[in-house]
Write an enzyme that holds these catalytic residues in place. Structure first.
Site, PDB file in Angstrom:
ATOM      1  N   CYS A 201     -44.206  19.255  49.246  1.00  0.00           N
ATOM      2  CA  CYS A 201     -44.106  20.307  50.256  1.00  0.00           C
ATOM      3  C   CYS A 201     -43.270  21.441  49.676  1.00  0.00           C
ATOM      4  O   CYS A 201     -42.699  21.319  48.601  1.00  0.00           O
ATOM      5  CB  CYS A 201     -43.444  19.777  51.526  1.00  0.00           C
ATOM      6  SG  CYS A 201     -44.370  18.492  52.380  1.00  0.00           S
TER       7      CYS A 201
ATOM      8  N   ARG B 222     -46.378  22.482  54.415  1.00  0.00           N
ATOM      9  CA  ARG B 222     -46.498  21.038  54.494  1.00  0.00           C
ATOM     10  C   ARG B 222     -47.731  20.471  53.802  1.00  0.00           C
ATOM     11  O   ARG B 222     -48.844  20.974  53.987  1.00  0.00           O
ATOM     12  CB  ARG B 222     -46.528  20.611  55.967  1.00  0.00           C
ATOM     13  CG  ARG B 222     -46.483  19.097  56.150  1.00  0.00           C
ATOM     14  CD  ARG B 222     -46.565  18.707  57.594  1.00  0.00           C
ATOM     15  NE  ARG B 222     -46.385  17.259  57.737  1.00  0.00           N
ATOM     16  CZ  ARG B 222     -46.821  16.550  58.762  1.00  0.00           C
ATOM     17  NH1 ARG B 222     -47.452  17.147  59.757  1.00  0.00           N
ATOM     18  NH2 ARG B 222     -46.630  15.240  58.797  1.00  0.00           N
ATOM     19  N   LEU B 223     -47.483  19.420  53.014  1.00  0.00           N
ATOM     20  CA  LEU B 223     -48.531  18.525  52.547  1.00  0.00           C
ATOM     21  C   LEU B 223     -48.367  17.248  53.354  1.00  0.00           C
ATOM     22  O   LEU B 223     -47.397  16.518  53.189  1.00  0.00           O
ATOM     23  CB  LEU B 223     -48.397  18.240  51.054  1.00  0.00           C
ATOM     24  CG  LEU B 223     -49.428  17.277  50.459  1.00  0.00           C
ATOM     25  CD1 LEU B 223     -50.827  17.878  50.534  1.00  0.00           C
ATOM     26  CD2 LEU B 223     -49.079  16.933  49.027  1.00  0.00           C
TER      27      LEU B 223
END
Length: 218
Positions: free
Chosen positions: A2, A49-50
């Site tokens: 992220c 965000r991942l």
């Protein structure tokens, strides 16, 4: 992976969402699944965000029940389930299944003493609105990156230097010693970087900012 970014100003006000948006845009490749912002009295956080853990409920920045503690976080804490059970037993309430929220309540419970309890790879910033302080922390081996700069008492931090430069308030001036290390060792050795006045938080270290002053410790 992220992306985290933000800044903290010693004076009240002056937290512009446009600045946070530029920082987040510079990190969009680190978090293609979403982005979020927090704007406080002195502090602004951004997050790209991942999604891996708690895809539905783990959006960031994330706060505790009353919003007095807020985090932006990149990484994974491998023992978060064990820590969650301990915190539940101590009376903390959770609304997500994410390891991110475990960090928030761990800070509430133990403050900086939470750090030796963490098993994982991480870089994060926690804003404690109760005393207007920001805690930066990085895992023991420096798996997750965290860069910062201090200008006129304002703290800037991010997963990559380009997000610091995107603020328009941190200049891209060369550090010749840092450049020498790049060509000698393939990388500048933390805390030095190739940019003057821009530093890498050393592995296994944390730093606390409050009202324009920054203190780093191992």
């Amino acid at each position: 992976m992220c992306g985290i970014a933000g800044f903290a100003r010693p004076e009240l006000g002056g937290v512009q969402q446009a600045t946070l948006q530029r920082m987040a845009a510079a990190l969009r490749h680190r978090g293609p699944d979403g982005h979020g912002y927090f704007i406080g009295r002195r502090v602004g956080f951004a997050h790209t965000r991942l999604s891996i853990i708690d895809i539905a409920g783990g959006a960031q920045p994330l706060g505790n029940e009353d919003g007095s503690v807020v985090i932006t976080y990149n990484g994974e804490v491998y023992n978060y389930r064990e820590l969650r059970e301990e915190l539940l037993a101590r009376g903390h309430h959770f609304r997500t299944q994410s390891d991110t929220e475990v960090l928030v309540h761990a800070y509430e419970q133990w403050g900086e003493a939470m750090l030796p309890r963490l098993n994982g790879q991480f870089a994060f910033a926690i804003y404690d609105q109760r005393n207007d302080s920001v805690l930066l922390a990085r895992d023991r081996f420096g798996v997750r990156p965290l860069f910062y700069a201090l200008r006129g008492g304002t703290l800037y931090f991010a997963s990559e230097v380009k997000a610091l430069l995107a603020t328009g308030e941190v200049d891209a001036q060369p550090d010749l010693h840092g450049l020498h290390e790049v060509f000698t060792f393939w990388a500048a050795r933390p805390p030095r970087t190739p940019f003057a006045g821009v530093y890498s938080l050393e592995p296994g270290c944390f730093a606390t900012w409050r009202l324009g002053r920054l203190r780093s410790r191992r």
